[in-house]
Design a protein around this motif. Structure first.
Motif, PDB file in Angstrom:
ATOM      1  N   ARG A  73       0.849  -1.212   0.000  1.00  0.00           N
ATOM      2  CA  ARG A  73       0.000   0.000   0.000  1.00  0.00           C
ATOM      3  C   ARG A  73       0.873   1.246   0.000  1.00  0.00           C
ATOM      4  NH1 ARG A  73      -4.849   0.475  -1.546  1.00  0.00           N
ATOM      5  NH2 ARG A  73      -5.411  -1.350  -0.321  1.00  0.00           N
TER       6      ARG A  73
ATOM      7  N   ARG B 230     -17.451   4.168  -8.747  1.00  0.00           N
ATOM      8  CA  ARG B 230     -16.917   4.862  -7.588  1.00  0.00           C
ATOM      9  C   ARG B 230     -17.572   6.231  -7.507  1.00  0.00           C
ATOM     10  NH1 ARG B 230     -10.649   6.296  -6.064  1.00  0.00           N
ATOM     11  NH2 ARG B 230     -10.777   5.655  -3.891  1.00  0.00           N
TER      12      ARG B 230
ATOM     13  N   ARG C  70     -12.707 -13.446  -0.366  1.00  0.00           N
ATOM     14  CA  ARG C  70     -13.452 -12.359   0.285  1.00  0.00           C
ATOM     15  C   ARG C  70     -13.052 -11.018  -0.337  1.00  0.00           C
ATOM     16  NH1 ARG C  70     -17.527 -13.662   2.618  1.00  0.00           N
ATOM     17  NH2 ARG C  70     -17.456 -15.858   3.008  1.00  0.00           N
TER      18      ARG C  70
ATOM     19  N   THR D  45      -9.264   2.818 -11.394  1.00  0.00           N
ATOM     20  CA  THR D  45     -10.586   3.276 -10.993  1.00  0.00           C
ATOM     21  C   THR D  45     -10.596   4.795 -11.224  1.00  0.00           C
ATOM     22  OG1 THR D  45     -12.187   3.343  -9.165  1.00  0.00           O
ATOM     23  CG2 THR D  45      -9.864   3.488  -8.554  1.00  0.00           C
TER      24      THR D  45
ATOM     25  N   LYS E 127     -11.438   8.900  -9.562  1.00  0.00           N
ATOM     26  CA  LYS E 127     -11.884   9.705  -8.422  1.00  0.00           C
ATOM     27  C   LYS E 127     -12.342  11.062  -8.916  1.00  0.00           C
ATOM     28  CE  LYS E 127      -7.564  11.562  -6.410  1.00  0.00           C
ATOM     29  NZ  LYS E 127      -6.506  11.216  -5.445  1.00  0.00           N
TER      30      LYS E 127
ATOM     31  N   ASP F   1      -7.040  -4.651  -3.148  1.00  0.00           N
ATOM     32  CA  ASP F   1      -8.212  -4.057  -3.781  1.00  0.00           C
ATOM     33  C   ASP F   1      -8.882  -4.976  -4.786  1.00  0.00           C
ATOM     34  OD1 ASP F   1      -8.161  -1.406  -2.536  1.00  0.00           O
ATOM     35  OD2 ASP F   1      -6.203  -1.260  -3.500  1.00  0.00           O
ATOM     36  N   VAL F   2      -8.096  -5.818  -5.464  1.00  0.00           N
ATOM     37  CA  VAL F   2      -8.691  -6.753  -6.415  1.00  0.00           C
ATOM     38  C   VAL F   2      -7.757  -7.931  -6.612  1.00  0.00           C
ATOM     39  CG1 VAL F   2      -7.728  -5.568  -8.424  1.00  0.00           C
ATOM     40  CG2 VAL F   2      -9.769  -6.974  -8.710  1.00  0.00           C
TER      41      VAL F   2
ATOM     42  N   ASP G 256      -7.106   9.278  -1.378  1.00  0.00           N
ATOM     43  CA  ASP G 256      -7.698   8.292  -2.285  1.00  0.00           C
ATOM     44  C   ASP G 256      -9.142   8.003  -1.873  1.00  0.00           C
ATOM     45  OD1 ASP G 256      -7.815   6.465  -4.323  1.00  0.00           O
ATOM     46  OD2 ASP G 256      -6.974   4.827  -3.138  1.00  0.00           O
ATOM     47  N   SER G 257     -10.055   8.911  -2.212  1.00  0.00           N
ATOM     48  CA  SER G 257     -11.467   8.725  -1.891  1.00  0.00           C
ATOM     49  C   SER G 257     -12.290   8.972  -3.145  1.00  0.00           C
ATOM     50  CB  SER G 257     -11.885   9.694  -0.788  1.00  0.00           C
ATOM     51  OG  SER G 257     -11.223   9.354   0.415  1.00  0.00           O
ATOM     52  N   SER G 258     -13.564   8.606  -3.091  1.00  0.00           N
ATOM     53  CA  SER G 258     -14.388   8.719  -4.302  1.00  0.00           C
ATOM     54  C   SER G 258     -14.526  10.179  -4.735  1.00  0.00           C
ATOM     55  CB  SER G 258     -15.754   8.068  -4.070  1.00  0.00           C
ATOM     56  OG  SER G 258     -16.678   8.959  -3.487  1.00  0.00           O
ATOM     57  N   ALA G 259     -14.525  11.112  -3.772  1.00  0.00           N
ATOM     58  CA  ALA G 259     -14.560  12.539  -4.119  1.00  0.00           C
ATOM     59  C   ALA G 259     -13.613  13.293  -3.196  1.00  0.00           C
ATOM     60  CB  ALA G 259     -15.974  13.094  -3.999  1.00  0.00           C
TER      61      ALA G 259
ATOM     62  N   LEU H  13       1.263   4.121  -3.107  1.00  0.00           N
ATOM     63  CA  LEU H  13       1.030   5.566  -3.025  1.00  0.00           C
ATOM     64  C   LEU H  13       2.126   6.328  -3.756  1.00  0.00           C
ATOM     65  CD1 LEU H  13      -0.087   5.756   0.712  1.00  0.00           C
ATOM     66  CD2 LEU H  13      -1.538   5.780  -1.320  1.00  0.00           C
TER      67      LEU H  13
ATOM     68  N   ARG I  74       2.097   8.244  -7.904  1.00  0.00           N
ATOM     69  CA  ARG I  74       2.559   9.599  -8.209  1.00  0.00           C
ATOM     70  C   ARG I  74       3.645   9.623  -9.274  1.00  0.00           C
ATOM     71  NH1 ARG I  74       2.592  10.595  -2.188  1.00  0.00           N
ATOM     72  NH2 ARG I  74       4.834  10.296  -2.220  1.00  0.00           N
TER      73      ARG I  74
ATOM     74  N   PRO J  57      -4.926   4.716 -10.185  1.00  0.00           N
ATOM     75  CA  PRO J  57      -4.691   3.275 -10.022  1.00  0.00           C
ATOM     76  C   PRO J  57      -5.649   2.679  -8.987  1.00  0.00           C
ATOM     77  CG  PRO J  57      -2.635   4.522  -9.835  1.00  0.00           C
ATOM     78  CD  PRO J  57      -3.752   5.521  -9.819  1.00  0.00           C
ATOM     79  N   LEU J  58      -5.875   1.359  -9.096  1.00  0.00           N
ATOM     80  CA  LEU J  58      -6.708   0.685  -8.099  1.00  0.00           C
ATOM     81  C   LEU J  58      -6.016   0.664  -6.739  1.00  0.00           C
ATOM     82  CD1 LEU J  58      -8.064  -2.356 -10.122  1.00  0.00           C
ATOM     83  CD2 LEU J  58      -9.443  -0.585  -9.035  1.00  0.00           C
ATOM     84  N   GLY J  59      -4.700   0.462  -6.717  1.00  0.00           N
ATOM     85  CA  GLY J  59      -3.966   0.435  -5.452  1.00  0.00           C
ATOM     86  C   GLY J  59      -3.097  -0.799  -5.326  1.00  0.00           C
TER      87      GLY J  59
ATOM     88  N   LYS K 132     -13.947   0.464  -5.255  1.00  0.00           N
ATOM     89  CA  LYS K 132     -13.163   0.933  -6.392  1.00  0.00           C
ATOM     90  C   LYS K 132     -13.525   0.236  -7.704  1.00  0.00           C
ATOM     91  CE  LYS K 132      -9.088   2.289  -3.758  1.00  0.00           C
ATOM     92  NZ  LYS K 132      -7.644   2.013  -3.575  1.00  0.00           N
ATOM     93  N   LEU K 133     -14.052  -0.985  -7.615  1.00  0.00           N
ATOM     94  CA  LEU K 133     -14.366  -1.715  -8.840  1.00  0.00           C
ATOM     95  C   LEU K 133     -15.742  -1.303  -9.368  1.00  0.00           C
ATOM     96  CD1 LEU K 133     -13.115  -5.367  -8.232  1.00  0.00           C
ATOM     97  CD2 LEU K 133     -11.989  -3.536  -9.454  1.00  0.00           C
TER      98      LEU K 133
ATOM     99  N   GLU L 103      -6.328   0.017 -18.666  1.00  0.00           N
ATOM    100  CA  GLU L 103      -7.434   0.832 -18.175  1.00  0.00           C
ATOM    101  C   GLU L 103      -8.243   0.100 -17.104  1.00  0.00           C
ATOM    102  OE1 GLU L 103     -10.850   2.148 -20.782  1.00  0.00           O
ATOM    103  OE2 GLU L 103      -9.193   3.383 -21.516  1.00  0.00           O
ATOM    104  N   GLN L 104      -8.373  -1.223 -17.277  1.00  0.00           N
ATOM    105  CA  GLN L 104      -9.203  -1.998 -16.354  1.00  0.00           C
ATOM    106  C   GLN L 104      -8.499  -2.236 -15.014  1.00  0.00           C
ATOM    107  OE1 GLN L 104      -9.338  -2.637 -19.772  1.00  0.00           O
ATOM    108  NE2 GLN L 104     -11.320  -1.623 -19.756  1.00  0.00           N
TER     109      GLN L 104
ATOM    110  N   ARG M  15      -4.132  14.911  -5.000  1.00  0.00           N
ATOM    111  CA  ARG M  15      -3.361  13.835  -5.604  1.00  0.00           C
ATOM    112  C   ARG M  15      -3.270  12.632  -4.669  1.00  0.00           C
ATOM    113  NH1 ARG M  15       2.866  14.949  -6.107  1.00  0.00           N
ATOM    114  NH2 ARG M  15       2.617  14.318  -3.935  1.00  0.00           N
ATOM    115  N   ASP M  16      -3.065  12.901  -3.391  1.00  0.00           N
ATOM    116  CA  ASP M  16      -2.713  11.795  -2.486  1.00  0.00           C
ATOM    117  C   ASP M  16      -3.868  11.231  -1.680  1.00  0.00           C
ATOM    118  OD1 ASP M  16      -0.208  12.026  -3.430  1.00  0.00           O
ATOM    119  OD2 ASP M  16       0.627  13.063  -1.702  1.00  0.00           O
TER     120      ASP M  16
END
Lengths: 427, 427
Positions: free
Chosen positions: A23, B404, A227, A414, A416, A208-209, B370-373, A27, A31, A124-126, B400-401, A410-411, B367-368
């Motif tokens: 994680r 979002r 899960r 996500t 924001k 995340d996935v 990471d939330s939906s808005a 981050l 960037r 990115p998804l993370g 995220k999938l 692209e897939q 930038r840093d």
């Protein structure tokens, strides 16, 4: 059905710690600009080439052990790397360098009536998890796709390719270090064996996935037990429907291509549906049989089998079988509605095609068949990120959420919303 | 954690049969053009208005039973319908009629070098499941969104609103029938009680996506137990960071708006992060306290509490609490990096804002975080499909999938590739 996933606490803690490191790495990676990420990919490519001898040496140890353990020749071939194949891995990374970076794309933007400036931006998804089998090329592919799309990745590559993957992951991490990107962007959980995979499936919130790549058994096990959200890929029970009006030559060429060009792939046709009275039927059956395809036919098709064409009787099981071999189920149907019903019942939603010269049939087929790719007068073999012009692919999604069909960079992203105001409050 | 979902076999079979009927209905609905679907929505709206008396009569029975069972006044209010509120339900459907139909949109298209004509087209997901609580307006909302986006839906509305939902579903189905759309596009599994919800969660392959709407308990239970893919919505532990440079008046106005305008909503701020030495801090704390907000402060904030401002001591629990009330956690942080770390640890990824006049801080924050808005100098209360100009919303996705942020009609769709050739085969 779902089993209870077993992981001892220490393994779970270790994998969660790795995911936390991933994680933090993600981050920084999020960037990094495209030039920087491309430099890292090039460094990995160069280093793979430079260390080809060490890689093939370690690979030989994996091959020897698996050969002794009785691995099939086909599986051994998938596991094997030689200098040429290592060169191909480097080439795949260089192809990735040439692709546009999805991160930072402004997907939409506007200024609202109240003056708020809105942008929906691709990010990115993370942290991605990948579970796959005995194919060391996937290690390079997934790591490359993850780096390019700004994601950190945790890899579980299977014990058969353990030594090969170990040296490859080492090479990738060294190249990341050398180019200043965080090394924990790419990590392997192979040291934990099977439990490593289970821990990935249980690491909700940390991963995340999860992307499973491999055979049906592996994918279904991950889909049913994880899960963590999963992207399901690659199961393909593809159909081609040849209607009454289909051109004989076109039908023959497409069927031969779709069945015999590379029978082991997920976009290979597995069931041929023949409209009753289709004029192309005899030529298609003859050509397939001559090409060495074993036809599994229903009673109606047996009645129209041309002289000298042999076939075995189809059972109910044939309609849902993804052979992955030179076998083909063949069923005669009353017409398009009947074909649609059959496809709806047995398809995995990957790719289906109609061969026709009838406009209404063509339009009805593409409207009503609900698969990731629907073809008119073309081979199902085209369903592929490269063929579709999307570049490198993570896999072909047969699910409907998030991604459907060939999945590219692209897939792995996500979005924001970024909203800029001047003290805006809601009234 | 996950519990074992219990469903007796008969209920499971019944729900699967309903889902199969829904699948057949969805195939017809997917082919209906926008005009047809809009006529059905208008028919539902007219019928709701016409039958307002019957609806409120049945609603009164639900209210009476739940009142006797000890339901809280706030919950009773959410459950209650009167003629005015029925009118609002009809109005919401008419707003949907005005929105563009996502189905059939060509998302991208091209002709490949080999002449294959490619189109990626937006199509409905298929069959949606919805699990929600005691809010009969959700029945109308979700059914309307499903019809407009060409999806069939199975509803589980909770026993508290049982009689109200029963009459509403009847009205919707009658309107579908009258306009010639398949009535099984909208069905309720309420007759099976709690087991109906469990059956929806287990109906893999029959239901394409499950949308839970309600409190945290409901949503988490569905996310953790469902075998069907879930879209997670609405959990919001939102943060606002006021930095050293923030304008005092702007900070006060945004905080008051974000905390007090409608404290029960998911886009309400729950934690205020104050940069050490932020000049706006005293005015913000005073204004919030005067507006009746209970401040839960850490030790550093207590030291700067203005005269006459009262506060309780924050505990670790406060940082992860979504109060839904006039309570606010307040923490003093060293600066932006410290604020980011706090947000990363405790945020649910819904909405976060920075109040600042510092360009580097603003850019770093968007930038840093990471939330939906992510907001600069605006209230978190704007995170809403209507406010974002997306029209009616299904909910606000914090995952995220797939989707979002605010989810509109588009997020109830997937895509398919339509590929047209002239006998194309892969070489």
């Amino acid at each position: 059905m779902a089993e209870q996933l077993e992981v001892n606490e220490k393994t779970m803690q270790s994998v969660v710690h790795m995911a936390e490191d991933a994680r933090v790495a993600s981050l920084k990676l999020a960037r990094a600009d495209s030039n920087w990420k491309n430099r890292a990919l090039e460094a990995v490519a160069v280093s793979l080439e430079k260390h080809a001898a060490i890689i093939t040496e370690q690979n030989a140890l994996d091959l020897e052990r698996e050969h002794e353990a009785g691995m099939s020749p086909a599986m051994l071939d998938r596991l094997a790397l030689n200098a040429h194949r290592v060169g191909e891995l480097a080439g795949a990374l260089r192809a990735l360098i040439g692709l546009p970076d999805p991160v930072g794309e402004v997907m939409r933007g506007s200024t609202l009536p109240n003056g708020l400036r809105m942008q929906q931006v691709r990010v990115p998804l993370g942290v991605i998890g990948a579970i796959y089998e005995a194919r060391p090329n996937v290690t390079v592919d997934i790591a490359g796709l993850a780096i390019k799309s700004g994601n950190a990745v945790l890899l579980r590559g299977g014990s058969a390719a353990e030594k090969t993957n170990q040296v490859i992951v080492r090479i990738i991490r060294d190249a990341l270090y050398a180019t200043g990107l965080p090394i924990d962007s790419v990590q392997s959980v192979d040291e934990f064996g099977r439990e490593g995979a289970n821990a990935l499936m249980l690491a909700t919130g940390n991963i995340d996935v999860l992307i499973p790549r491999g055979g049906r058994g592996l994918i279904q096990s991950v889909v049913q037990n994880s899960r963590v959200p999963v992207i399901e890929t690659g199961e393909g029970n593809c159909h081609i429907f040849v209607d009454e009006s289909a051109d004989e030559k076109m039908a023959v060429e497409i069927l031969l291509n779709a069945k015999t060009q590379r029978p082991g792939t997920c976009n290979t046709v597995e069931t041929l549906l023949l409209a009753k009275g289709a004029k192309a039927a005899p030529a298609v059956l003859t050509a397939l049989s001559r090409a060495g395809v074993t036809l599994h036919v229903d009673a109606d098709t047996r009645e129209i089998l041309p002289e000298g064409v042999e076939a075995v009787d189809a059972t109910e099981e044939d309609w849902s079988t993804e052979y992955g071999s030179l076998d083909l189920a063949v069923k005669t149907v009353a017409g398009l509605p009947d074909a649609r019903r059959h496809i709806r019942t047995y398809s995995t939603g990957h790719s289906e095609a109609i061969i026709t010269n009838d406009l209404i049939n063509a339009e009805t087929f593409v409207r009503d068949v609900d698969s990731s790719a629907v073809y008119v007068n073309a081979s199902t073999r085209f369903t592929d990120g490269g063929q579709f012009g999307l570049g490198a692919e993570v896999g072909i999604s047969t699910q409907k959420l998030h991604a459907r069909g060939p999945m590219g960079l692209e897939q792995l992203t996500t979005s924001k919303w970024i909203v800029r105001g001047d003290g805006h409050t809601r009234s």
